[in-house]
Design a protein around this motif. Sequence first.
Motif, PDB file in Angstrom:
ATOM      1  N   LYS A 318       0.824  -1.212   0.000  1.00 30.92           N
ATOM      2  CA  LYS A 318       0.000   0.000   0.000  1.00 30.92           C
ATOM      3  C   LYS A 318       0.857   1.261   0.000  1.00 30.92           C
ATOM      4  CE  LYS A 318      -4.507  -1.126   1.631  1.00 30.92           C
ATOM      5  NZ  LYS A 318      -4.532  -2.460   2.227  1.00 30.92           N
ATOM      6  N   LYS A 319       0.337   2.312  -0.600  1.00 34.17           N
ATOM      7  CA  LYS A 319       1.006   3.616  -0.570  1.00 34.17           C
ATOM      8  C   LYS A 319       1.357   3.961   0.883  1.00 34.17           C
ATOM      9  CE  LYS A 319       0.439   8.370  -1.920  1.00 34.17           C
ATOM     10  NZ  LYS A 319      -0.332   9.393  -2.564  1.00 34.17           N
ATOM     11  N   GLY A 320       2.571   4.428   1.107  1.00 36.07           N
ATOM     12  CA  GLY A 320       2.988   4.812   2.463  1.00 36.07           C
ATOM     13  C   GLY A 320       3.615   3.671   3.249  1.00 36.07           C
ATOM     14  N   GLN A 321       3.520   2.438   2.715  1.00 28.87           N
ATOM     15  CA  GLN A 321       4.063   1.278   3.431  1.00 28.87           C
ATOM     16  C   GLN A 321       5.589   1.400   3.560  1.00 28.87           C
ATOM     17  OE1 GLN A 321       2.777  -1.810   4.835  1.00 28.87           O
ATOM     18  NE2 GLN A 321       4.929  -1.762   5.466  1.00 28.87           N
ATOM     19  N   TRP A 322       6.108   1.097   4.739  1.00 28.85           N
ATOM     20  CA  TRP A 322       7.557   1.100   4.972  1.00 28.85           C
ATOM     21  C   TRP A 322       8.125  -0.243   4.540  1.00 28.85           C
ATOM     22  CZ3 TRP A 322      10.300   0.373  10.288  1.00 28.85           C
ATOM     23  CH2 TRP A 322      11.651   0.732  10.173  1.00 28.85           C
ATOM     24  N   ALA A 323       9.167  -0.224   3.738  1.00 30.87           N
ATOM     25  CA  ALA A 323       9.777  -1.475   3.275  1.00 30.87           C
ATOM     26  C   ALA A 323      11.285  -1.394   3.440  1.00 30.87           C
ATOM     27  CB  ALA A 323       9.434  -1.711   1.810  1.00 30.87           C
ATOM     28  N   LEU A 324      11.907  -2.550   3.676  1.00 35.72           N
ATOM     29  CA  LEU A 324      13.365  -2.599   3.820  1.00 35.72           C
ATOM     30  C   LEU A 324      13.922  -3.625   2.853  1.00 35.72           C
ATOM     31  CD1 LEU A 324      13.093  -2.505   7.657  1.00 35.72           C
ATOM     32  CD2 LEU A 324      14.439  -0.846   6.385  1.00 35.72           C
TER      33      LEU A 324
END
Length: 425
Positions: A318-324
Motif C-alpha cells: 500500500k502507498k505509504g508502506q515502509w519497506a526494507l
Amino acid sequence: MLTEAFFRSSTRPTPPRDASIDSTLDFLRETYSFGINRFEKYGTDIFEARLMLSKALFLRGDGAARLFYEGDRFTRVRANPQTTLRLLQDKGSVQQQNGSAHRHRKALFMSLMTPEALEKMRKLVNEEWRSAAKRWEKRRKVVLFGEVEEILCRAVCLWAGVPLFENEVKARTREFGGMIDGAGSFGIRNARGAILRTRTERWARQLIADIRLNRLSPSRETAAYKIAFFQDLDGKVLPVEVAAVELLNILRPTVAVARFVVFGALALHQYPQVSAGDFADAGFAQRFALEVRRYYPFFPMIGGRATETFVWREFEIKKGQWALLDLYATNHDPRLWTKPGEFRPDRFLEQEISGFNFVPQGGGAYATSHRCPGESLTDEIMKVSMRFLREEMSYEVPKQDLSIDISRLPAVVKSRFVIKRVRAL
Ligand code: HEM
C-alpha cells in the motif's frame, strides 16, 4: 457498503508475519542474519515484522531489488530512522529528493566521477599509503582501521578541493569515523556521532561560504567548487546548509571505505592463496574488490516508503508502506550466488553482475535511482589499497581477535586489525 475493491484487496494473500509482536530486539541481536533467518524460515522473499512498533516489509533478491530501485516506487523520505538519517545522508540531501529534483541533484554527484577524477583519487590514495607506511615503520604496532580512515580523510580532502591543515587531520578523521560508527546505533554511540556531526557541519558551512566569497579558490572540477556553485532546478545555488550536507556526503562515505579496506586486509590474511603477483592483474584486483564488497557486512538494509499502491508477487503493497530491502541477504542469496558463504573473487569469472543481484551500495541505474554514486570511487580506493598492502609493504599480523563484531552496524573487525613490523618495500 462493501465495494468490489474491498473484496479484491481483502482476499489478497498477506506476506508471512514474524511471530514477535515487535522484532526490534531480535533485529539488534541478529543484525545481518535477521532477514536471512526469516526469509529461509518462511521460504519467501517477503515477510512482515514490526520494528520500533512500525509495520515493515522485508524484501530480498534480485526481483525485490528491481522493484525497489526501478520506477520511483519507493521514496527515501521518512524511510530510515531519524538517528541514522541525521548521521548519514541528512535532510535536504540528494537521497531525500524525488523525481526530477533527485535526477538533477544526482547529476552533480555523477559529474564528479570522471575517469580523470578517479585517476586523481588513485594517485592520492597511493601517495597517502606510501607516506603512512614510512611513518608506521617506526611504530611498534599499527591499528590499521583508524590509520586507513586517516589515509582516506587526507586523500578525499585533497581530491575534493577542501583544505585540511595538519593539526586538523585527527579531529576530522574522528568526526567522519564517528558519524559512520554511530549511524546504526541508538544511545551513546549515536549521540556521540550527532555531536561530531554538528561540529563538522559548522566547518563545512564555513568552507562553502568561503568558496562563494572567493576567500577559498578550489579548482573548478573539484567537488567543493561544483557543490558550492551548483544550481538547483529553481536556478538558485543551494542553501549553505544543504551545500554543506552534500559536501559531507562526499567526504564522510569516502572515509567509510576504510571498513571495506580492513575487510580486504582480513581477506588477504585469511585466504593466503591470494599471492602477491595476483594484484598485477587488473582483472583480479577488480574481482577481489567486488568480492570484498559482496561478502563482508556493511549496510544490512535500506529503507523506502511506497509512493503508490501496487501488487508484487500476489501481495498488495500500500502507498505509504515502509519497506526494507535486505542488501546483505541479496548479496548472500543462494539462488543468485553459488556458495555465497565462501570468499571467492574468481566467482566473478563465471557470474555476471547486474544492478539487481549485486547491491552492497544499492542497485538500478545511477542517474535515475538512489544507487550509490560513489561506487566506482570505492572500487578504485579498494584496488589501490589492496595492491599496496600486498605489494608495497610487508607486515606481520600478531595474534588478536579478528572476528567481525556484527553487534555494531556497520560491522567492523573486533581488533580493528593490528599489524606490526611494517616495512615499506
Ligand atoms: C563504504 C562504501 C559505501 C557504501 C557501503 C555505500 C552505500 C550506499 C548505499 C547502500 C546507497 C543507496 C541508498 C538508497 O538506496 O537510498 C548509497 C547512496 C549514496 N552514496 Fe554511498 N556508499 C559508499 C560509498 C560512497 C562514496 C565513496 C560516496 C561519495 C563519494 C557515496 C555517496 C553516496 C550518496 C550521495 C548517496 C545517495 C544517492 C542518491 O540518493 O541518489 N557513497 N550508498
